[in-house]
Design an enzyme around this catalytic site. Structure first.
Site, mmCIF file in Angstrom:
data_model
loop_
_atom_site.group_PDB
_atom_site.id
_atom_site.type_symbol
_atom_site.label_atom_id
_atom_site.label_comp_id
_atom_site.label_asym_id
_atom_site.label_seq_id
_atom_site.Cartn_x
_atom_site.Cartn_y
_atom_site.Cartn_z
ATOM 1 N N GLU A 1 21.171 1.043 0.692
ATOM 2 C CA GLU A 1 19.998 0.182 0.858
ATOM 3 C C GLU A 1 19.709 -0.612 -0.413
ATOM 4 O O GLU A 1 19.316 -1.776 -0.354
ATOM 5 C CB GLU A 1 18.788 1.015 1.259
ATOM 6 C CG GLU A 1 18.934 1.741 2.596
ATOM 7 C CD GLU A 1 19.306 0.817 3.744
ATOM 8 O OE1 GLU A 1 18.996 -0.397 3.671
ATOM 9 O OE2 GLU A 1 19.909 1.290 4.709
ATOM 10 N N HIS B 1 21.852 -3.611 -0.444
ATOM 11 C CA HIS B 1 21.248 -4.724 0.299
ATOM 12 C C HIS B 1 20.246 -5.472 -0.583
ATOM 13 O O HIS B 1 20.193 -6.704 -0.577
ATOM 14 C CB HIS B 1 20.536 -4.201 1.536
ATOM 15 C CG HIS B 1 21.424 -3.988 2.721
ATOM 16 N ND1 HIS B 1 22.314 -4.943 3.184
ATOM 17 C CD2 HIS B 1 21.560 -2.918 3.557
ATOM 18 C CE1 HIS B 1 22.944 -4.480 4.248
ATOM 19 N NE2 HIS B 1 22.516 -3.256 4.483
ATOM 20 N N GLU C 1 26.785 -5.577 6.062
ATOM 21 C CA GLU C 1 26.876 -4.110 6.036
ATOM 22 C C GLU C 1 28.103 -3.661 5.238
ATOM 23 O O GLU C 1 28.026 -2.718 4.456
ATOM 24 C CB GLU C 1 26.941 -3.551 7.463
ATOM 25 C CG GLU C 1 25.632 -3.623 8.229
ATOM 26 C CD GLU C 1 24.495 -2.904 7.532
ATOM 27 O OE1 GLU C 1 24.711 -1.796 7.001
ATOM 28 O OE2 GLU C 1 23.386 -3.461 7.515
#
Length: 309
Positions: free
Chosen positions: A131, A134, A203
C-alpha cells in the site's frame, strides 16, 4: 513503461469520454462532457480520500488505539522515505486493505480487521509495504481519476438514454441514432475495461515497490496467497455495497461472489505471487539495514502469528 502505459490509458479514457459526449449530444454534448469531466476530477482530487473512507465505514486508529499497526506503518513509511500516512481500520472479517489520498502528504491506509486476524505479522507488513508502494507511486490519485471518469461515462450514457441526445440550432436530432444507442450500451463496458487495465498495471508495480520497501518479497507473496483465499471465502459487505471502490483494494473484495466480480480489476494472483517469488529467489539486496518486526529482536520466521491472532 508502466507510467507511459498508465498515462496513455488515462488519455484514452478522457478522449473516450469526450467522444461519447459528442455522439450523444453533438457539440453541446461535447461541452457538457468536458464540464462533467473537469468537475468530477476536481471533486475526486480534493475529496476522494474522505469519500472512500466514509463509504468503507473506516475509523481512524492512532498509536493509542492500534499501537502495533500504527508502529508498523510508521516504520515502513520511514523506510520508504514517505510522510506518515493516516491509519484506518475497517470492521470487516475479510482480509484486505487499500490506500487512498491525492498525494503522499495526504495519504491514508485502511486495513480490514480480518487482515490483522488472519495474517502473520510479517505478512501484514508485506501488505502495508504494498500500500505504501501505491502511495509512493501516486497510484491512489491515478486510480481515483480513472474510477471517476468511468463512473461519469456511465452517467453520461444514462443521460443520453433518458434525454434522447442533443439537437442542432434548428431542432434536428444530432448524430446517428444507431451509434448513439451503441454508445449508451457499450460506453460503460469500455470504460470499465480501460479502468481495469490501469488498475492491473499499477498492482504489479506496487507489488514490486512493496517488496523493495520491506526488503522481503516473500512476505508479500505469502500474504497474497492468504488474502486471495480469504476474499474467495469471506464476503465483504462494505465493498459489495460500494463496488466502485473494489479496484482500490490489494485483492478484489468482490471475489466471494456476485455479478460485480465478473470483471476483475486485479491481475491474476498466481502471476503476482510468481513475480514476487522470482524477486525473492534473486536475493534482492536492500539499501538500508535489515527490517526488524519486533522491538529489540530479530525477524521471526514467516508464517508465525502476530499479537492480534
Amino acid at each position: 513503461m508502466n507510467y507511459f502505459r498508465t498515462a496513455l490509458l488515462l488519455a484514452a479514457l478522457t478522449a473516450f469520454f469526450l467522444v461519447i459526449g459528442y455522439l450523444l449530444g453533438g457539440r453541446q454534448g461535447l461541452v457538457i462532457a468536458l464540464v462533467v469531466a473537469l468537475g468530477t476530477n476536481l471533486f475526486a482530487y480534493w475529496n476522494s480520500d474522505r469519500l472512500v473512507l466514509r463509504m468503507s465505514n473506516a475509523h481512524e486508529a492512532g498509536p493509542q488505539e492500534a499501537p502495533e499497526l500504527y508502529g508498523m506503518v510508521q516504520q515502513l513509511a520511514q523506510r520508504a522515505g514517505l510522510p506518515m500516512p493516516r491509519v484506518y481500520v475497517i470492521d470487516e472479517d475479510q482480509p484486505n486493505a487499500f490506500a487512498t489520498g491525492r498525494s503522499p502528504e495526504h495519504a491514508a491506509i485502511a486495513v480490514n480487521t480480518g487482515l490483522l486476524r488472519h495474517l502473520s505479522r510479517e505478512e501484514v507488513m508485506g501488505v502495508l509495504s504494498h500500500e505504501l508502494g501505491h502511495v509512493k507511486n501516486r497510484d491512489t490519485l491515478t486510480m481515483t481519476v480513472a474510477a471517476t471518469l468511468s463512473g461519469a461515462i456511465g452517467m453520461l450514457a444514462s443521460f443520453g438514454f433518458f434525454f434522447g441526445g442533443g439537437r442542432d440550432e434548428n431542432g434536428r436530432p444530432v448524430g446517428n441514432p444507431i451509434l448513439s444507442i451503441l454508445a449508451m450500451i457499450l460506453a460503460p463496458i469500455a470504460a470499465s475495461l480501460i479502468q481495469m487495465a490501469i488498475s492491473r498495471s499499477r498492482e504489479y508495480e506496487a507489488d514490486r515497490m512493496g517488496a523493495e520497501i520491506s526488503g522481503h518479497p516473500e512476505w508479500l507473496a505469502s500474504a497474497l496467497g492468504r488474502l486471495h483465499a480469504g476474499t474467495q471465502a469471506i464476503p465483504n459487505a462494505t465493498a459489495q455495497a460500494n463496488p466502485g471502490t473494489a479496484h482500490l483494494y490489494i485483492d478484489n473484495p468482490l471475489s466471494a461472489g456476485g455479478m460485480a466480480s465478473l470483471f476483475s480489476t486485479h491481475p491474476p494472483m498466481e502471476e503476482r505471487i510468481a513475480r514476487l517469488r522470482a524477486m525473492a529467489a534473486q536475493a534482492m539486496p536492500t539499501a538500508s539495514a535489515p527490517l526488524r518486526t519486533r522491538p529489540g529482536g530479530s525477524v521471526p520466521q514467516t508464517g508465525g502469528r502476530g499479537p492480534w491472532s
